[in-house]
Design a protein around this motif. Structure first.
Motif, short mmCIF file in Angstrom:
data_model
loop_
_atom_site.label_atom_id
_atom_site.label_comp_id
_atom_site.label_asym_id
_atom_site.label_seq_id
_atom_site.Cartn_x
_atom_site.Cartn_y
_atom_site.Cartn_z
N GLN A 1 0.79 -1.38 -0.09
CA GLN A 1 0.06 -0.07 -0.03
C GLN A 1 0.79 1.24 0.25
OE1 GLN A 1 -3.50 0.23 2.49
NE2 GLN A 1 -3.19 -2.19 3.05
N THR A 2 2.30 1.09 0.22
CA THR A 2 2.98 2.49 0.18
C THR A 2 3.27 2.94 -1.44
OG1 THR A 2 5.01 1.28 -0.16
CG2 THR A 2 4.05 1.43 2.13
N LYS A 3 2.85 1.98 -2.46
CA LYS A 3 3.14 2.54 -3.85
C LYS A 3 1.97 3.12 -4.23
CE LYS A 3 6.27 -1.09 -4.97
NZ LYS A 3 6.57 -2.40 -5.67
N PRO A 4 1.91 4.31 -4.90
CA PRO A 4 0.86 5.09 -5.52
C PRO A 4 0.28 4.27 -6.47
CG PRO A 4 2.85 6.59 -5.43
CD PRO A 4 3.21 5.10 -5.13
N VAL A 5 -1.08 4.60 -6.56
CA VAL A 5 -1.77 3.89 -7.66
C VAL A 5 -2.26 5.03 -8.88
CG1 VAL A 5 -4.14 3.04 -8.21
CG2 VAL A 5 -3.21 2.50 -6.12
N TYR A 6 -2.38 6.05 -8.59
CA TYR A 6 -2.44 7.11 -9.67
C TYR A 6 -1.02 7.58 -9.77
CZ TYR A 6 -7.50 7.20 -8.65
OH TYR A 6 -8.57 6.84 -8.27
N GLY A 7 -0.80 8.12 -11.07
CA GLY A 7 0.55 8.82 -11.66
C GLY A 7 0.27 10.11 -10.88
N PRO A 8 1.56 10.95 -10.81
CA PRO A 8 1.75 12.26 -10.44
C PRO A 8 0.59 13.11 -11.25
CG PRO A 8 3.81 11.50 -10.85
CD PRO A 8 3.04 10.51 -11.18
N ASP A 9 -0.04 14.12 -10.32
CA ASP A 9 -0.98 14.98 -11.03
C ASP A 9 -0.83 16.04 -10.04
OD1 ASP A 9 -2.70 16.37 -12.45
OD2 ASP A 9 -4.37 15.00 -12.29
N PRO A 10 0.30 16.77 -10.04
CA PRO A 10 0.43 17.85 -8.98
C PRO A 10 -0.36 19.01 -9.10
CG PRO A 10 2.21 17.74 -10.51
CD PRO A 10 1.53 16.75 -10.87
N LEU A 11 -0.78 19.40 -7.79
CA LEU A 11 -1.72 20.67 -7.62
C LEU A 11 -0.60 21.91 -7.50
CD1 LEU A 11 -4.25 19.34 -5.12
CD2 LEU A 11 -4.94 20.25 -7.47
#
Length: 506
Positions: free
Chosen positions: A277-287
């Motif tokens: 669960q430490t690995k992101p599912v969504y790619g970076p989408d920085p605000l």
């Protein structure tokens, strides 16, 4: 007198403060349990007023169903008051760091993600996966001069110090908060904290479907400035709620709110196929970095300087048997964005940033000696009366290292106190003059005098410990929160700085 008041206060805070399981494991008080029924209000008389506190049980239940149906994982957090005086005395924190005694801080505790690098100050500080969000759902406090939800980044151990403690964005306060009603007090609200645009949009849609669309507020952790992630080099964050000065008649309602904050906290993230669960599912989408509210209107208090000087002379003339020493407060806490870039340490007596809210100016004096038989008079403009602030106060602290709070007086209590010296001035009510005394009956007396505990007082005895505090060394902090015209801190250059006169026997 003040010692007995501190003892009574500590007994109340002891019931609601965080229980410490180990020096670094700061467990929170249990959260309030919401009703599972429809959103409703239960008016109750409070000091002659009726205060309606909404129930968010239905919205919370709907949000949980939305999370499950959208393929999100959630973990529940906690809410509770964190008393820095008490936590200094029991050894949890390395310093009190000049807490506001008029605003016990409500902190959010969050669990760790399985497999992440351990948090430094669990559960108070937390790391955030780049596609995760923290969500608060609850009701806003009762009517008061100021409340604000602050998101801060904390680097270092609260147990050992030093720390770098900065605000991430502007607070959500009682003038900017979105609720489901027309008023900011006692109404349902939601807060979403994330650095990922896709996650924010999806969580916002879930909250809207839960009935909280009009009451949803967003706070951004901008990846351009902060390191999101669950590894040991990622940043750690903290959420704190300041609640200051209940409006007349709502004091008990505010005490009840602090004792059992009607807020539920969740950390939520998209569920992936991996067991890690430490690995992101969504790619970076920085605000992006949010715009900040701009302080200052151009109006200042500086035209009041002649009266300030006359007030000083009158105070000195009123105490001919004592020698007077001048002290002026100064900018002691740096603003957060410069402080972050400079990595400014808070390590009392070094002030650094120390979680200074973007909504506040907190000028501070140097440390000074106040032996028994002496007293200090704080004086200056009442920043609320001059429209530079919505809440202002003067507070006294003990110990250059401990930095624990002794007492504070706010703008309502200070109102009219300068008339003791300048009643002949038309602008007298734009000023204050308050005495904090260790001189007993031989010194000043009256309704605008607060007796401080003696220099030999064992401060931590009220908490049942013997951790040392140098009570002979005092420091003052003058607070000014949220200018009404700008909804953020007043411009520092617009203020006449608060001043102190330290009187010792000749």
């Amino acid at each position: 007198m003040i010692r007995s008041r501190l003892r009574r206060r500590s007994s109340v805070l002891g019931l609601v403060s965080v229980i410490v399981a180990a020096p670094l494991a700061m467990a929170a008080a249990a959260p309030a349990t919401p009703s599972s029924g429809a959103s409703s209000e239960s008016p109750a008389p409070v000091g002659g007023h009726r205060f309606s506190q909404a129930d968010t049980g239905r919205q919370v239940a709907r949000f949980k169903r939305q999370l499950a149906g959208s393929g999100y994982v959630s973990q529940s957090g906690t809410e509770g008051v964190f008393d820095l005086n008490g936590r200094y005395c029991d050894g949890t924190v390395f310093s009190g760091m000049w807490p506001n005694p008029q605003s016990p801080y409500i902190l959010t505790g969050l669990p760790e993600v399985p497999g992440q690098a351990p948090n430094t100050n669990p559960p108070r500080t937390w790391r955030l996966r780049q596609d995760e969000a923290v969500v608060l759902i609850g009701t806003t406090p009762p009517p008061e001069e100021y409340f604000g939800v602050d998101l801060t980044r904390l680097k270092g151990s609260l147990h050992t110090g030093p720390v770098v403690w900065t605000s991430v964005v502007d607070p959500v306060n009682n003038k900017t908060v979105r609720t489901t009603g027309a008023k900011p007090y006692g109404r349902p609200f939601a807060l979403v904290i994330t650095g990922n645009r896709r996650t924010r949009d999806e969580v916002n849609r879930m909250l809207a479907a839960s009935g909280l669309g009009r009451g949803t507020n967003n706070m951004t952790i901008p990846p351009a400035m902060y390191r999101l992630g669950l590894g040991e080099h990622s940043d750690e964050f903290l959420i704190g709620i300041r609640t200051i000065s209940a409006k007349p008649g709502f004091e008990k309602a505010l005490d009840d709110y602090r004792a059992a904050p009607p807020i539920e906290a969740f950390r939520v993230r998209p569920r992936g196929d991996s067991e890690d669960q430490t690995k992101p599912v969504y790619g970076p989408d920085p605000l992006p970095v949010p715009r900040l509210r701009v302080s200052g209107t151009g109006a200042t208090e500086l035209d009041l300087n002649p009266t300030l000087q006359q007030l000083r002379r009158r105070i000195i003339d009123a105490h001919p048997a004592y020698k007077a020493e001048d002290l002026v407060v100064r900018r002691g806490f740096e603003e957060s964005n410069p402080g972050l870039q400079e990595n400014l340490l808070t390590d009392p007596p070094l002030t650094g940033v120390a979680a200074l809210s973007n909504d506040a100016d907190d000028p501070i004096s140097r440390n000074f000696r106040l032996p028994d038989g002496s007293f200090v008079v704080a004086y200056g403009t009442n920043h609320v009366a001059t429209r530079q602030a919505s809440y202002s106060s003067i507070a006294m602290y003990a110990g250059p290292r401990a930095a624990v709070s002794l007492t504070a007086k706010d703008n309502r209590e200070l109102r009219g106190s300068a008339r003791d010296f300048i009643s002949d001035r038309k602008d007298a009510d734009q000023f204050y003059a308050w005495t904090f005394s260790r001189a007993g009956d031989a010194g000043p007396t009256g309704q605008h005098v607060t007796e401080l505990p003696s220099a030999g007082t064992d401060f931590c005895a009220q908490y049942g410990t013997d951790r040392p505090v140098d009570m002979s060394t005092i420091r003052a902090v003058a607070r000014a929160y949220m200018q009404p015209a700008t909804l953020t801190r007043p411009a520092f250059s617009s203020l006449l700085l608060d001043r102190l006169l330290v009187f010792t026997p000749r």
